[in-house]
Motif scaffolding. Structure first.
Motif, PDB file in Angstrom:
ATOM      1  N   ASP A 294     -11.044  56.686  -9.234  1.00 47.20           N
ATOM      2  CA  ASP A 294     -11.766  56.496  -8.158  1.00 47.20           C
ATOM      3  C   ASP A 294     -11.425  55.355  -7.550  1.00 47.20           C
ATOM      4  OD1 ASP A 294     -13.447  56.691  -6.075  1.00 47.20           O
ATOM      5  OD2 ASP A 294     -15.457  56.332  -7.449  1.00 47.20           O
ATOM      6  N   VAL A 295     -10.705  55.352  -6.388  1.00 48.10           N
ATOM      7  CA  VAL A 295      -9.991  54.373  -5.711  1.00 48.10           C
ATOM      8  C   VAL A 295     -10.203  54.040  -4.171  1.00 48.10           C
ATOM      9  CG1 VAL A 295      -8.176  54.734  -7.337  1.00 48.10           C
ATOM     10  CG2 VAL A 295      -7.688  55.462  -5.148  1.00 48.10           C
ATOM     11  N   MET A 296      -9.816  52.977  -3.847  1.00 52.31           N
ATOM     12  CA  MET A 296      -9.696  52.803  -2.073  1.00 52.31           C
ATOM     13  C   MET A 296      -8.040  52.863  -2.068  1.00 52.31           C
ATOM     14  SD  MET A 296     -12.760  52.643  -1.085  1.00 52.31           S
ATOM     15  CE  MET A 296     -12.166  52.057   0.852  1.00 52.31           C
TER      16      MET A 296
ATOM     17  N   SER B  19     -11.263  47.249 -12.995  1.00 60.09           N
ATOM     18  CA  SER B  19     -11.450  47.544 -11.687  1.00 60.09           C
ATOM     19  C   SER B  19     -10.994  46.601 -10.853  1.00 60.09           C
ATOM     20  CB  SER B  19     -13.086  47.598 -11.589  1.00 60.09           C
ATOM     21  OG  SER B  19     -13.435  46.189 -11.481  1.00 60.09           O
TER      22      SER B  19
ATOM     23  N   ARG C 163     -11.001  56.739   0.547  1.00 62.43           N
ATOM     24  CA  ARG C 163     -11.450  56.669  -0.895  1.00 62.43           C
ATOM     25  C   ARG C 163     -11.193  57.884  -1.459  1.00 62.43           C
ATOM     26  NH1 ARG C 163     -16.674  53.876  -3.317  1.00 62.43           N
ATOM     27  NH2 ARG C 163     -16.314  54.394  -5.447  1.00 62.43           N
TER      28      ARG C 163
ATOM     29  N   ASN D 112     -11.961  44.738  -8.905  1.00 61.98           N
ATOM     30  CA  ASN D 112     -12.861  43.808  -8.754  1.00 61.98           C
ATOM     31  C   ASN D 112     -12.666  42.571  -9.701  1.00 61.98           C
ATOM     32  OD1 ASN D 112     -14.803  42.568  -7.229  1.00 61.98           O
ATOM     33  ND2 ASN D 112     -16.043  44.650  -7.408  1.00 61.98           N
TER      34      ASN D 112
ATOM     35  N   SER E   9     -11.919  51.413  -8.134  1.00 58.19           N
ATOM     36  CA  SER E   9     -13.335  51.087  -7.733  1.00 58.19           C
ATOM     37  C   SER E   9     -13.903  50.625  -9.189  1.00 58.19           C
ATOM     38  CB  SER E   9     -14.017  52.171  -7.136  1.00 58.19           C
ATOM     39  OG  SER E   9     -13.315  52.224  -5.937  1.00 58.19           O
TER      40      SER E   9
END
Lengths: 301, 436
Positions: free
Chosen positions: B338-340, B409, B396, B411, B436
């Motif tokens: 699940d990505v940007m 992630s 997204r 982050n 994500s």
């Protein structure tokens, strides 16, 4: 403060070693372009570190204009032996003899631009798919736009407006048959970084980077070494001068600087106080505002 | 404004070959902005005041400014290196500039600020420690400010410096600065990531760029250069778990190093020491680090972002694309991401389209399963109905890979949380993704 802090030199070193290893991993047949100048010496030094204790997994190639400083060639042969790598030499004279290119005429004739044909021919003949060079982004404004992995089409041309984006540590070296890449592992180094690294790693360099006495003449404000490759104009006189070289290229287009710097420390402080870029002494860049961009598009280093 | 150019007057007093000058920190920052923001002026000011513009460079841009009939020395010509850029008077590509002070070395990734160059901004931001966001004091927070801030936040640039520029044109009033700061915090408050610093400046007059302003006594903070010199950055690299994506296997196969084998790579998070218990992914096998090398120098420990080679205790089958981690710091293994995604090609992103995905040192094929929403990069609203993703768009997306990937992630880790997509037909890098 965090004790795990890298100095700028160590961080640049880490980035360059990473790029050199990516070349070995992503390409079938890379070659390291070696001129005997400080930048290509640094790249070969980093390559030795990157693959130690194995030998550097690609050969070294010198595009020989025939207009070299003797000291550079002596150094080249010694250094290649130290590294234990294979040296390939391709000469501009051969390209001229084969009728691939014609010698420039006139007093400002230089073989600098002619190297492009010899280089491109060698890449095709020997089927190299990556040619590693020591160009830096701070040298010249067209080079400031270069990628680490710089794509060349089947005609060896650079398309600066259509370059692949390079993000994070992700280098894309994929290509079609007949295309190749130019790779620039020390893109982010400045002239000062190079000198400081040479000092901190104790890297041997050719003697002409240090002060020496030499027969010189002055043309358009630039000091040149007297050599059989340059025709003097009637008003030009040969005189002994105390000089050193900031960059090493062809004898016909590399200017010297008046200098007493005999140690690396003195060279570094001289570089720090100089108010002219190192390529300011290179006539090859002065031919027009976009001289470097035009030569690069055609396949120059 | 640069009429007093005379760099010969500056004798060098410091010894640049001394210990301190060989051991400086390197800070990478990005500037996004258009000509109107005064971005080129700001960069020119930093380079000029740190004595990083050389005489022949200055002479070259002076001559071309004159030839173009411009009334002043156009410092933008320093960074606009391509002929097309000079002709059109715009920055097309990312330009890298270098300067140093006695405290740090700096690499500027100078990127164009217009919406049609989002991909260049993303590229410049991907390796930056700091982003400088420029706001025109007369205009306050505008759409472009929000877009630049969004990209900085999306790319997790650790530190943001918001320069409220052209303070000279609003009479250096504290109220103007305070109002813009409040407006900015109102919209940026909901964005994650970076710490934020505000500085009132005049790039043109030099206020608070290198020297403290005499016109804004109400501002007690540091100048921009001082902040760039002091902002702590070493923690940016080493936070999070220890990760070592294997780049290359070194096997000398000679007499002296007959059975020697080491794994080369760049540490992309945390530290690795001799004796550490590690796990090799994807095999999951456990072993210990026998030795760590940088070239021929053996090290007790190494940390991100060093390039090293590691010798392990046990003979395990390891190749490029594997990842070595600390035994007690596992990674997520998955085929569903699940990505940007920032799209970087003219040809649009295809739902169900197949691409090559490069993550760390591994390459796998993948397919685009779902376009969840597109981000409207003018309003920063998510648009679930809009599935058309073209050049410079951010969306997204859900991706399925043909082989399992070991991921973090974005982050947590900018290296093991990012990837690029490559079009197999053209070999071009078409997308940049953050997990994500």
């Amino acid at each position: 403060m965090n004790s795990n802090r890298l100095s700028h030199l160590k961080e640049l070193e880490a980035e360059s070693i990473f790029i050199l290893r990516e070349v070995a991993a992503q390409f079938e047949s890379p070659v390291l372009l070696f001129s005997g100048g400080k930048d290509s010496i640094i790249v070969s030094w980093l390559a030795r570190k990157a693959f130690w204790p194995a030998k550097i997994p690609f050969p070294v190639m010198h595009i020989d204009t025939g207009h070299n400083f003797t000291e550079t060639i002596v150094y080249r042969d010694w250094w290649v032996k130290q590294l234990g790598v294979k040296l390939i030499v391709r000469s501009v004279q051969d390209s001229i003899d084969q009728g691939r290119i014609a010698e420039e005429k006139g007093v400002n004739a230089s073989r600098n631009a002619l190297q492009t044909t010899t280089l491109v021919d060698a890449i095709q003949e020997l089927k190299f798919d990556a040619a590693i060079g020591g160009a830096r982004r701070d040298e010249e404004k067209a080079r400031a736009k270069e990628r680490f992995f710089s794509h060349r089409d089947e005609f060896s041309q650079w398309d600066p407006k259509n370059q692949r984006p390079e993000l994070w540590n992700l280098l894309n070296g994929r290509k079609s048959l007949g295309e190749h890449f130019r790779v620039f592992p020390i893109s982010n180094w400045t002239e000062m970084d190079v000198w400081q690294y040479i000092l901190s790693e104790k890297i041997p360099i050719p003697s002409i980077y240090f002060t020496h006495e030499r027969d010189c003449f002055v043309r358009d404000g630039v000091i040149y070494a007297h050599s059989p490759f340059v025709q003097l104009k009637p008003n030009e006189k040969i005189e002994k001068r105390t000089v050193r070289f900031r960059t090493i290229g062809d004898m016909s287009c590399t200017g010297a600087v008046t200098s007493e710097a005999s140690t690396l420390e003195e060279v570094i402080n001289e570089v720090a106080s100089t108010r002219v870029t190192e390529r300011g002494s290179r006539i090859d860049d002065k031919r027009s505002e976009a001289a470097m961009e035009d030569r690069k598009k055609a396949g120059y280093f | 404004m640069y009429k007093d150019f005379d760099q010969n007057k500056v004798p060098v007093k410091n010894d640049f070959s001394s210990e301190g000058y060989l051991d400086m920190e390197l800070l990478r920052f990005t500037t996004a902005g258009s000509v109107d923001d005064g971005k080129s002026t700001l960069i020119g000011r930093l380079l000029y005041d740190s004595k990083s513009i050389f005489e022949d460079q200055y002479e070259a841009i002076r001559a071309s400014s004159e030839k173009r009939g411009e009334g002043y020395v156009n410092l933008a010509l320093l960074t606009d290196g391509l002929r097309a850029e000079r002709e059109q008077g715009i920055t097309i590509d990312v330009a890298y500039r270098y300067f140093a002070t006695p405290k740090r070395k700096f690499i500027i990734a100078d990127t164009p600020g217009h919406i049609q160059y989002t991909r260049n901004m993303v590229t410049g931001a991907s390796t930056a420690n700091v982003a400088i966001i420029l706001i025109d004091a007369r205009k306050g927070v505008i759409e472009q400010t929000k877009r630049h801030t969004y990209i900085a936040s999306l790319l997790r640039i650790p530190h943001l410096i918001i320069c409220i520029n052209k303070m000279d044109l609003v009479k250096f009033q504290a109220e103007v600065f305070e109002k813009i700061r409040k407006d900015y915090e109102t919209f940026a408050g909901r964005l994650e990531g970076s710490d934020r610093h505000f500085i009132p400046i005049s790039a043109l007059k030099g206020d608070n760029v290198v020297d403290a302003s005499l016109n804004m006594n109400w501002y007690k903070g540091p100048t921009l250069l001082h902040m760039l010199e002091e902002i702590p950055i070493s923690d940016d690299y080493q936070k999070g778990s220890a990760r070592f994506p294997v780049q290359y296997v070194i096997r000398p196969m000679n007499e002296a190093y007959h059975d020697f084998r080491s794994y080369a790579g760049r540490i992309s998070g945390g530290t690795f020491s001799k004796g550490d218990s590690v796990r090799v992914l994807p095999s999951g096998l456990k072993t210990k680090i026998k030795a760590v090398f940088l070239g021929e120098e053996e090290l007790e420990k190494a940390f991100s972002p060093m390039s090293i080679s590691i010798v392990l205790e046990d003979d395990i089958d390891i190749s490029r694309g594997d990842i070595i981690v600390k035994a007690d710091e596992p990674m997520v293994v998955t085929q569903d991401l699940d990505v940007m995604l920032c799209w970087m090609a003219e040809k649009k992103l295809e739902l169900q389209g197949k691409y090559l995905l490069r993550h760390a040192t591994k390459e796998v094929r993948c397919v685009i399963k779902e376009i969840t929403y597109k981000v409207n990069i003018s309003t920063l609203e998510n648009e679930p109905e809009n599935k058309t993703v073209g050049l410079n768009d951010i969306a997204r997306v859900v991706i399925k890979t043909t082989a399992p990937l070991f991921i973090d992630s974005y982050n947590q880790n900018r290296s093991t949380g990012s990837f690029i997509l490559i079009d197999e037909g053209t070999n071009v890098t078409v997308g940049a993704g953050m997990i994500s």
